[in-house]
Motif scaffolding. Sequence first.
Motif, PDB file in Angstrom:
ATOM      1  N   VAL A  41       0.827  -1.206   0.000  1.00 14.85           N
ATOM      2  CA  VAL A  41       0.000   0.000   0.000  1.00 14.85           C
ATOM      3  C   VAL A  41       0.864   1.260   0.000  1.00 14.85           C
ATOM      4  O   VAL A  41       0.596   2.210  -0.736  1.00 14.85           O
ATOM      5  CB  VAL A  41      -0.969  -0.006   1.204  1.00 14.85           C
TER       6      VAL A  41
ATOM      7  N   VAL B 265      -0.949   6.087   5.213  1.00 13.59           N
ATOM      8  CA  VAL B 265      -0.718   4.654   5.037  1.00 13.59           C
ATOM      9  C   VAL B 265       0.527   4.186   5.783  1.00 13.59           C
ATOM     10  O   VAL B 265       0.588   3.034   6.229  1.00 13.59           O
ATOM     11  CB  VAL B 265      -0.674   4.233   3.548  1.00 13.59           C
TER      12      VAL B 265
ATOM     13  N   ARG C 168      -0.690   3.783   9.305  1.00 12.00           N
ATOM     14  CA  ARG C 168      -1.542   2.590   9.369  1.00 12.00           C
ATOM     15  C   ARG C 168      -0.700   1.329   9.350  1.00 12.00           C
ATOM     16  O   ARG C 168      -0.943   0.394  10.127  1.00 12.00           O
ATOM     17  CB  ARG C 168      -2.509   2.585   8.182  1.00 12.00           C
TER      18      ARG C 168
END
Length: 96
Positions: A18, A69, A72
């Motif tokens: 990602v 991201v 995360r």
Amino acid sequence: MEKWTPQHEAPEPLEGPVVATVTGGTILWFVLFLVQLPFYGWFDDHGHTWWVWTCLAGAGLGLIGIWFVRARDAAIKRATLADAGPTASGDAGPRR
């Protein structure tokens, strides 16, 4: 008559690279902005300056996305380590 809907489990979410994907997209938006910048006069003459600014906005939002991201990904790794227990980090706990 009642509409029939199948009852099944939702599939697992797809996890991939990602951070790399968002970083690549951000770079692409910024490159598109830089490529269009020399032609700003043409875009202005034809009423298409929003194309240039859309690319810059995409790059700016991409920077926010990269931050998101990465945070995360770090949170997922911390949660995985916490669930695995103290032996996953190589620490067996206090010695007695």
